[in-house]
Design a protein around this motif. Structure first.
Motif, PDB file in Angstrom:
ATOM      1  N   PRO A 167      -0.293   2.819  12.224  1.00 58.85           N
ATOM      2  CA  PRO A 167       0.308   3.376  11.003  1.00 58.85           C
ATOM      3  C   PRO A 167      -0.548   3.120   9.756  1.00 58.85           C
ATOM      4  CG  PRO A 167       1.978   2.234  12.288  1.00 58.85           C
ATOM      5  CD  PRO A 167       0.657   1.930  12.922  1.00 58.85           C
ATOM      6  N   ALA A 168      -1.173   1.956   9.682  1.00 52.14           N
ATOM      7  CA  ALA A 168      -2.037   1.652   8.533  1.00 52.14           C
ATOM      8  C   ALA A 168      -3.279   2.543   8.547  1.00 52.14           C
ATOM      9  CB  ALA A 168      -2.430   0.184   8.525  1.00 52.14           C
ATOM     10  N   ALA A 169      -3.824   2.799   9.725  1.00 53.01           N
ATOM     11  CA  ALA A 169      -5.001   3.674   9.828  1.00 53.01           C
ATOM     12  C   ALA A 169      -4.654   5.098   9.386  1.00 53.01           C
ATOM     13  CB  ALA A 169      -5.530   3.666  11.256  1.00 53.01           C
ATOM     14  N   LYS A 170      -3.469   5.575   9.770  1.00 51.76           N
ATOM     15  CA  LYS A 170      -3.034   6.915   9.360  1.00 51.76           C
ATOM     16  C   LYS A 170      -2.822   6.975   7.851  1.00 51.76           C
ATOM     17  CE  LYS A 170      -0.864   8.253  13.714  1.00 51.76           C
ATOM     18  NZ  LYS A 170       0.404   8.531  14.408  1.00 51.76           N
ATOM     19  N   GLU A 171      -2.179   5.943   7.305  1.00 57.76           N
ATOM     20  CA  GLU A 171      -1.935   5.889   5.860  1.00 57.76           C
ATOM     21  C   GLU A 171      -3.265   5.832   5.098  1.00 57.76           C
ATOM     22  OE1 GLU A 171       0.649   5.654   2.418  1.00 57.76           O
ATOM     23  OE2 GLU A 171       1.044   6.204   4.488  1.00 57.76           O
ATOM     24  N   LEU A 172      -4.233   5.121   5.645  1.00 58.67           N
ATOM     25  CA  LEU A 172      -5.559   5.026   5.015  1.00 58.67           C
ATOM     26  C   LEU A 172      -6.189   6.409   4.891  1.00 58.67           C
ATOM     27  CD1 LEU A 172      -7.884   3.244   3.904  1.00 58.67           C
ATOM     28  CD2 LEU A 172      -8.723   3.101   6.258  1.00 58.67           C
ATOM     29  N   GLU A 173      -6.098   7.209   5.924  1.00 57.95           N
ATOM     30  CA  GLU A 173      -6.661   8.569   5.875  1.00 57.95           C
ATOM     31  C   GLU A 173      -5.942   9.417   4.825  1.00 57.95           C
ATOM     32  OE1 GLU A 173      -9.524   9.398   7.302  1.00 57.95           O
ATOM     33  OE2 GLU A 173      -9.491   7.312   7.954  1.00 57.95           O
ATOM     34  N   ILE A 174      -4.634   9.264   4.728  1.00 65.35           N
ATOM     35  CA  ILE A 174      -3.861  10.020   3.742  1.00 65.35           C
ATOM     36  C   ILE A 174      -4.262   9.612   2.324  1.00 65.35           C
ATOM     37  CG2 ILE A 174      -1.529  10.387   2.829  1.00 65.35           C
ATOM     38  CD1 ILE A 174      -0.543  10.074   5.782  1.00 65.35           C
ATOM     39  N   VAL A 175      -4.435   8.311   2.103  1.00 62.31           N
ATOM     40  CA  VAL A 175      -4.823   7.817   0.780  1.00 62.31           C
ATOM     41  C   VAL A 175      -6.239   8.283   0.430  1.00 62.31           C
ATOM     42  CG1 VAL A 175      -5.369   5.720  -0.544  1.00 62.31           C
ATOM     43  CG2 VAL A 175      -3.227   5.873   0.732  1.00 62.31           C
ATOM     44  N   LYS A 176      -7.138   8.259   1.397  1.00 57.58           N
ATOM     45  CA  LYS A 176      -8.506   8.749   1.151  1.00 57.58           C
ATOM     46  C   LYS A 176      -8.485  10.229   0.771  1.00 57.58           C
ATOM     47  CE  LYS A 176     -11.270   5.630   4.024  1.00 57.58           C
ATOM     48  NZ  LYS A 176     -12.103   5.532   5.246  1.00 57.58           N
TER      49      LYS A 176
ATOM     50  N   GLN B 279      -6.386   3.472  -5.579  1.00 61.55           N
ATOM     51  CA  GLN B 279      -7.432   2.488  -5.261  1.00 61.55           C
ATOM     52  C   GLN B 279      -6.805   1.194  -4.738  1.00 61.55           C
ATOM     53  OE1 GLN B 279     -10.580   2.839  -5.010  1.00 61.55           O
ATOM     54  NE2 GLN B 279     -11.051   4.677  -6.157  1.00 61.55           N
ATOM     55  N   SER B 280      -5.699   0.790  -5.338  1.00 59.53           N
ATOM     56  CA  SER B 280      -4.981  -0.406  -4.895  1.00 59.53           C
ATOM     57  C   SER B 280      -4.472  -0.220  -3.464  1.00 59.53           C
ATOM     58  CB  SER B 280      -3.830  -0.702  -5.847  1.00 59.53           C
ATOM     59  OG  SER B 280      -3.083  -1.799  -5.403  1.00 59.53           O
ATOM     60  N   ALA B 281      -3.890   0.942  -3.198  1.00 60.22           N
ATOM     61  CA  ALA B 281      -3.407   1.241  -1.851  1.00 60.22           C
ATOM     62  C   ALA B 281      -4.558   1.229  -0.848  1.00 60.22           C
ATOM     63  CB  ALA B 281      -2.704   2.597  -1.835  1.00 60.22           C
ATOM     64  N   LEU B 282      -5.678   1.810  -1.242  1.00 60.81           N
ATOM     65  CA  LEU B 282      -6.854   1.838  -0.374  1.00 60.81           C
ATOM     66  C   LEU B 282      -7.312   0.424  -0.033  1.00 60.81           C
ATOM     67  CD1 LEU B 282      -9.171   3.708   0.841  1.00 60.81           C
ATOM     68  CD2 LEU B 282     -10.415   3.170  -1.241  1.00 60.81           C
ATOM     69  N   ALA B 283      -7.414  -0.440  -1.030  1.00 61.49           N
ATOM     70  CA  ALA B 283      -7.857  -1.824  -0.803  1.00 61.49           C
ATOM     71  C   ALA B 283      -6.880  -2.568   0.117  1.00 61.49           C
ATOM     72  CB  ALA B 283      -8.008  -2.552  -2.137  1.00 61.49           C
ATOM     73  N   ASP B 284      -5.586  -2.388  -0.121  1.00 66.17           N
ATOM     74  CA  ASP B 284      -4.584  -3.057   0.722  1.00 66.17           C
ATOM     75  C   ASP B 284      -4.656  -2.565   2.169  1.00 66.17           C
ATOM     76  OD1 ASP B 284      -3.626  -4.674  -1.292  1.00 66.17           O
ATOM     77  OD2 ASP B 284      -1.850  -3.445  -1.708  1.00 66.17           O
TER      78      ASP B 284
ATOM     79  N   ALA C  15       0.831  -1.207   0.000  1.00 61.20           N
ATOM     80  CA  ALA C  15       0.000   0.000   0.000  1.00 61.20           C
ATOM     81  C   ALA C  15       0.865   1.258   0.000  1.00 61.20           C
ATOM     82  CB  ALA C  15      -0.934   0.003   1.210  1.00 61.20           C
ATOM     83  N   GLN C  16       1.902   1.267   0.832  1.00 58.39           N
ATOM     84  CA  GLN C  16       2.792   2.429   0.884  1.00 58.39           C
ATOM     85  C   GLN C  16       3.484   2.645  -0.467  1.00 58.39           C
ATOM     86  OE1 GLN C  16       4.996   0.939   4.378  1.00 58.39           O
ATOM     87  NE2 GLN C  16       4.646   2.953   5.289  1.00 58.39           N
ATOM     88  N   ALA C  17       3.926   1.556  -1.072  1.00 60.80           N
ATOM     89  CA  ALA C  17       4.611   1.667  -2.363  1.00 60.80           C
ATOM     90  C   ALA C  17       3.648   2.140  -3.455  1.00 60.80           C
ATOM     91  CB  ALA C  17       5.231   0.330  -2.741  1.00 60.80           C
ATOM     92  N   SER C  18       2.435   1.608  -3.462  1.00 58.45           N
ATOM     93  CA  SER C  18       1.436   2.026  -4.456  1.00 58.45           C
ATOM     94  C   SER C  18       1.103   3.499  -4.296  1.00 58.45           C
ATOM     95  CB  SER C  18       0.161   1.188  -4.324  1.00 58.45           C
ATOM     96  OG  SER C  18       0.419  -0.151  -4.640  1.00 58.45           O
ATOM     97  N   HIS C  19       0.964   3.937  -3.055  1.00 63.61           N
ATOM     98  CA  HIS C  19       0.674   5.343  -2.792  1.00 63.61           C
ATOM     99  C   HIS C  19       1.822   6.219  -3.288  1.00 63.61           C
ATOM    100  CE1 HIS C  19      -0.058   8.733   0.349  1.00 63.61           C
ATOM    101  NE2 HIS C  19      -0.479   9.076  -0.846  1.00 63.61           N
ATOM    102  N   ALA C  20       3.040   5.812  -3.004  1.00 70.92           N
ATOM    103  CA  ALA C  20       4.204   6.588  -3.453  1.00 70.92           C
ATOM    104  C   ALA C  20       4.285   6.619  -4.974  1.00 70.92           C
ATOM    105  CB  ALA C  20       5.484   5.994  -2.866  1.00 70.92           C
ATOM    106  N   LEU C  21       4.002   5.496  -5.620  1.00 68.26           N
ATOM    107  CA  LEU C  21       4.015   5.456  -7.092  1.00 68.26           C
ATOM    108  C   LEU C  21       2.956   6.378  -7.682  1.00 68.26           C
ATOM    109  CD1 LEU C  21       4.513   1.672  -7.930  1.00 68.26           C
ATOM    110  CD2 LEU C  21       5.987   3.559  -8.640  1.00 68.26           C
TER     111      LEU C  21
END
Length: 166
Positions: free
Chosen positions: A113-122, A95-100, A74-80
């Motif tokens: 950390p995953a919950a924080k990353e989820l908010e950033i991706v949203k 969308q891939s990062a969100l699903a992961d 998820a982190q890598a997909s978000h960065a890409l």
């Protein structure tokens, strides 16, 4: 290793696969740190694939290991998705990062950390949707402007040209 070594033995191949899965998961983290995001996605995907493949017959991949792999992918997909040069794939990667991240939190609801990353991706998805909406509105306005016919007060609309008296 002598006569007792048999590469076809299930214990040996299972042990080797377990080591390989662990190595791929660790390498995914290294790729993340080195900003080699596509490689991180690939290595984490291998771990996730092994988990999914083994879930029906006793997986060698623990849920803790797959949580790490999902989060790393998820982190890598978000960065890409924010990397320049990625054309058209921005939303797909987000969308891939969100699903992961959602799957990560299903398996480990206490993963802060995953919950924080989820908010950033949203937030990134919402910004992307707003940007696309704005661009669409600009295109529609430009098409409307181009389709407006000239009026009688514009020189292009008058059929007679002024004569010059000598």
């Amino acid at each position: 290793l002598g006569d007792e070594y048999n590469a076809d033995a299930p214990e040996v191949s299972s042990a080797l696969l377990a080591v390989a899965v662990s190595a791929f998961n660790n390498r995914a983290l290294v790729h993340l740190k080195l900003c080699s995001y596509q490689e991180a996605v690939s290595d984490a995907s291998f771990v996730i694939h092994q988990f999914n493949k083994g879930s029906s017959n006793g997986s060698l991949v623990s849920s803790e290991m797959v949580v790490k792999a999902l989060f790393r992918r998820a982190q890598a997909s978000h960065a890409l998705s924010s990397k320049t040069g990625v054309s058209g794939g921005n939303v797909d990667l987000l969308q891939s990062a969100l699903a992961d991240l959602q799957r990560t939190l299903e398996l480990d609801p206490a993963n802060t950390p995953a919950a924080k990353e989820l908010e950033i991706v949203k937030l990134a998805l919402a910004k992307n949707a707003q940007k696309e909406k704005t661009e669409k509105e600009k295109k529609e306005k430009s098409v409307k402007f181009e389709s407006i016919p000239p009026t009688a007060s514009t020189p292009a609309a008058s059929s007679s040209t002024p004569s010059i008296a000598s």
